[in-house]
Scaffold this motif. Structure first.
Motif, mmCIF file in Angstrom:
data_model
loop_
_atom_site.group_PDB
_atom_site.id
_atom_site.type_symbol
_atom_site.label_atom_id
_atom_site.label_comp_id
_atom_site.label_asym_id
_atom_site.label_seq_id
_atom_site.Cartn_x
_atom_site.Cartn_y
_atom_site.Cartn_z
ATOM 1 N N ARG A 1 31.221 18.674 62.699
ATOM 2 C CA ARG A 1 31.112 17.223 62.674
ATOM 3 C C ARG A 1 29.721 16.770 62.232
ATOM 4 N N ASP A 2 28.768 17.688 62.342
ATOM 5 C CA ASP A 2 27.414 17.328 61.965
ATOM 6 C C ASP A 2 27.330 17.147 60.448
ATOM 7 N N HIS A 3 26.565 16.183 60.082
ATOM 8 C CA HIS A 3 26.244 15.914 58.670
ATOM 9 C C HIS A 3 27.443 15.440 57.831
ATOM 10 N N GLN A 4 28.569 15.067 58.507
ATOM 11 C CA GLN A 4 29.723 14.570 57.736
ATOM 12 C C GLN A 4 29.400 13.234 57.065
ATOM 13 N N ILE A 5 28.719 12.376 57.820
ATOM 14 C CA ILE A 5 28.370 11.063 57.257
ATOM 15 C C ILE A 5 27.433 11.242 56.065
ATOM 16 N N ALA A 6 26.494 12.197 56.197
ATOM 17 C CA ALA A 6 25.567 12.438 55.082
ATOM 18 C C ALA A 6 26.324 12.893 53.840
ATOM 19 N N ALA A 7 27.361 13.737 54.023
ATOM 20 C CA ALA A 7 28.150 14.216 52.880
ATOM 21 C C ALA A 7 28.890 13.060 52.219
ATOM 22 N N HIS A 8 29.501 12.199 53.074
ATOM 23 C CA HIS A 8 30.208 11.043 52.502
ATOM 24 C C HIS A 8 29.247 10.117 51.767
ATOM 25 N N ASP A 9 28.037 9.960 52.336
ATOM 26 C CA ASP A 9 27.053 9.096 51.675
ATOM 27 C C ASP A 9 26.658 9.640 50.304
ATOM 28 N N VAL A 10 26.467 10.973 50.226
ATOM 29 C CA VAL A 10 26.105 11.573 48.934
ATOM 30 C C VAL A 10 27.221 11.361 47.911
ATOM 31 N N GLU B 1 38.964 16.524 54.843
ATOM 32 C CA GLU B 1 39.774 17.694 55.181
ATOM 33 C C GLU B 1 38.882 18.904 55.483
ATOM 34 N N PHE B 2 37.781 19.028 54.722
ATOM 35 C CA PHE B 2 36.868 20.143 54.959
ATOM 36 C C PHE B 2 36.291 20.089 56.377
ATOM 37 N N PHE B 3 35.784 18.937 56.748
ATOM 38 C CA PHE B 3 35.193 18.840 58.081
ATOM 39 C C PHE B 3 36.249 18.966 59.165
ATOM 40 N N GLN C 1 36.627 12.103 48.464
ATOM 41 C CA GLN C 1 36.298 11.822 49.866
ATOM 42 C C GLN C 1 37.383 12.364 50.789
ATOM 43 N N SER C 2 38.635 12.279 50.331
ATOM 44 C CA SER C 2 39.739 12.798 51.163
ATOM 45 C C SER C 2 39.587 14.297 51.374
ATOM 46 N N ARG C 3 39.173 15.008 50.315
ATOM 47 C CA ARG C 3 38.991 16.455 50.454
ATOM 48 C C ARG C 3 37.788 16.771 51.336
#
Length: 656
Positions: free
Chosen positions: A120-129, A112-114, A107-109
């Protein structure tokens, strides 16, 4: 939707690109975590091997590639990872922390990617996955670890049950009772029925507690010692092994048992001992019998030494008197009588010992014939008459007019039994005493009672009198001692004739009664005389060769045969040479010679041939039946056992 998939694919590419950085962070975090044991070299290698596989499945999930297949692969990877950790002994909380640290590093990486991309779009979706992936990953790994641990527990329980069953079967086969005793709570568990069999406790009443066991079963002489032994085992943890006597609950029968136990780990405030109980009554009785036999053996050796020294002392004195000059004819006659009496006593002792050996090995043989039991009694009275005369005893025989008192047996052995009983009566009766022999015939049984008014016996000692090496304790009245084997031999001989012998006494000082009972037999069809009349000499001079490596024995026998033409030899080869030149008509030959055996000498003498046949007489210390058989097979005509009486030798020579 397409933008979200594009963004998640870029996140996946970034994770693949920076997987080494993620791995280093993960390893560093794991090492810093105090709640996780520090992985060794092998553990670190497994971490680095598993990481690319797990990240690869995560990236497949982010890219949306065949989600079901990716999830299955991730689950398999999680289970494999959990299996590796199970083999290293990891606990569930350690596994969870390790995988959760991987999730946080991943999750930390992603953050860092975002942050670097400015997206900023779809960051929450990535964390959820990522969270959903690791949630399923952790769940699969924990499930696998729990399965491994449950399987191990189940296997251990099954193995434990198998071991307990085998131990129970082995204990039952060995006759062991198994118990468990909580000392603090004084509660007990008896694992098998053997505990109830040994103690006599009814199964329906359940096991006895420890204190009840001590109070109701353990003999008072052992109770305190056993309690202290249990307390010591409970306080020190040392093994317990004690032998004690118990009384069975149901019958009160005393039994000797051996109890063994060991303190085991128990709850706080309690001390539990698990052990076994074995009935060792038979073994204890055998040990006691062996100890008693060993004690009797020591008494026998001491008594035998004493009994052998007694006759040797007057023989030595007589020899000294002969050595001195000036002995009168009366003194020489007394010396001769002393030597004859004492050598006869020595021969009697040796015969008793040989009889014990023959009876114990089953080698004694009976020469059966039908004879009048009164003949055996008369012979026994004649044998013991000199001993009775020395102590001025009156010896009566009541029953001499009893008709039809025939038995089938060995006349010599029955005479030996009666003389033995008479000898004991004379031995344990003081001077001027009275010995009486009575005989009654009734219901096909001949009962012969030897009664005296001597020192008597304690009733408790009577059952042991017929055991080998047992004898009455000295009374202090000067009675002669013995080897304690005469009554044992008498009982065995009587039993071999189908009869019984028993002893009675009204107590010390009241005399003793020994009764022999033998089955009667029909009278013989014709009477035959058993007395042997030796043939008289015909005046011819007999040539005799005496061969013995004991020069004193050979020379003394040659002196006795001085009215014949006698030669002596002290070795086997010398005997063959003398026999070849001397041509003896009789050879008295010792078997144990230093060079050639007596058997070889006999064979060579037999090989001479000629117009006459040499009479070979074996003179040896061996008198067992197999020894006599061997001399017969070697060609000997007669077999005499040392010390042979001169009369028996002269009787044989008189027939040649």
């Amino acid at each position: 939707m397409e933008d979200a998939l594009f963004t998640l694919s870029q996140v996946a590419d970034d994770l693949q690109t920076h997987r080494r950085r993620i791995a280093r962070r993960w390893v560093r975090a794991v090492r810093q975590q105090t709640h996780i044991r520090t992985p060794g070299k092998e553990g670190m290698r497994q971490l680095l091997v598993q990481l690319p596989r797990l990240l690869s499945e995560l990236c497949s999930t982010l890219r949306g590639e065949d989600l079901a297949r990716a999830a299955a692969r991730a689950s398999r990877g999680a289970r494999a990872y959990a299996t590796d950790r199970w083999r290293q002994g990891y606990l569930i909380d350690e596994l969870y922390l390790e995988l959760n640290l991987l999730r946080r590093c991943t999750q930390s990486r992603v953050r860092e990617f975002f942050a670097c991309s400015g997206m900023r779009d779809h960051q929450i979706a990535a964390h959820d996955v990522v969270d959903d992936f690791f949630g399923k990953l952790i769940h699969s790994a924990i499930w696998q670890l729990q399965s491994q641990q449950s399987r191990r527990t189940t296997d251990a329980l099954v193995q434990q049950k198998r071991v307990r069953d085998r131990l129970r079967v082995a204990a039952q086969a060995a006759g062991l009772g198994i118990f468990e005793w909580d000392i603090a709570r004084d509660t007990a568990v008896w694992e098998n029925e053997r505990m109830y069999e040994i103690t006599g406790q009814p199964i329906r009443k359940g096991p006895l507690s420890g204190n009840a066991f001590f109070d109701r079963l353990v003999h008072s002489n052992d109770a305190r010692r056993i309690r202290e032994a249990f307390s010591h085992a409970a306080s020190t943890g040392e093994p317990l092994r004690e032998t004690l006597v118990i009384k069975k609950v149901d019958s009160g029968e005393p039994r000797t048992v051996e109890i063994s136990g060991q303190l085991t780990s128990a709850e706080a405030g309690s001390s539990v001992i698990i052990g076994t109980l074995a009935d060792v009554t038979v073994r204890a009785h055998a040990d006691a019998t062996l100890r008693k036999a060993n004690e009797r053996k020591d008494v026998l050796l001491a008594t035998l030494a004493h009994e052998l020294r007694n006759p040797l002392a007057p023989v030595r004195t007589a020899a000294q008197l002969i050595k001195e000059s000036g002995s009168t004819a009366q003194e020489l006659r007394w010396i001769r009588e002393v030597i004859e009496r004492q050598t006869s006593h020595l021969s009697h002792l040796i015969d008793d010992l040989l009889d014990v050996s023959r009876i114990s090995t089953g080698k004694i043989q009976l020469h059966l014939e039908v004879f009048d039991i009164r003949d055996a009694i008369r012979r026994a009275l004649e044998i013991t008459a000199p001993a009775a005369a020395l102590k001025h005893h009156r010896v009566d025989f009541i029953g001499d007019d009893c008709a039809g008192a025939y038995v089938r047996g060995d006349l010599t052995r029955i005479t030996q039994v009666m003389s033995n009983l008479l000898d004991n009566a004379i031995k344990y009766t003081t001077v001027d005493g009275h010995v009486r022999v009575t005989m009654l015939c009734n219901a096909g049984i001949a009962s012969i009672c030897v009664e005296d008014n001597g020192i008597g016996m304690d009733s408790e000692l009577i059952p042991a009198l017929f055991e080998v090496f047992e004898q009455a304790a000295p009374s202090g009245q000067g009675e002669a001692a013995g080897l304690g084997i005469g009554l044992a031999v008498a009982r065995s001989l009587v039993q071999m004739h189908g009869g019984t012998v028993f002893a009675e006494s009204d107590g010390p000082g009241s005399g003793s009664r020994f009764t022999v009972q033998l089955p009667l037999s029909d009278p013989p069809t014709c009477a035959t005389k058993t007395d042997h009349v030796a043939s008289e000499k015909d005046g011819r001079t007999l040539r005799v060769l005496v061969v013995d490596d004991n020069q004193d024995a050979a020379t003394s026998l040659a002196i006795i045969l001085s009215d014949m033409e006698v030669r002596t030899a002290f070795t086997g080869r010398e005997a063959v040479e003398v026999a070849h030149a001397f041509r003896p008509q009789a050879v008295i030959l010792d078997l144990g010679l230093p060079d050639l055996s007596g058997y070889e000498v006999a064979r060579q003498i037999r090989a001479f041939g000629g117009s006459y046949r040499t009479c070979l007489i074996a003179l040896t210390g061996y008198g067992q039946p197999e020894d006599r058989q061997r001399t017969r097979e070697a060609g000997f005509d007669h077999h005499l056992v040392k010390p042979a009486s001169p009369d028996s030798i002269l009787s044989i020579l008189a027939k040649i």
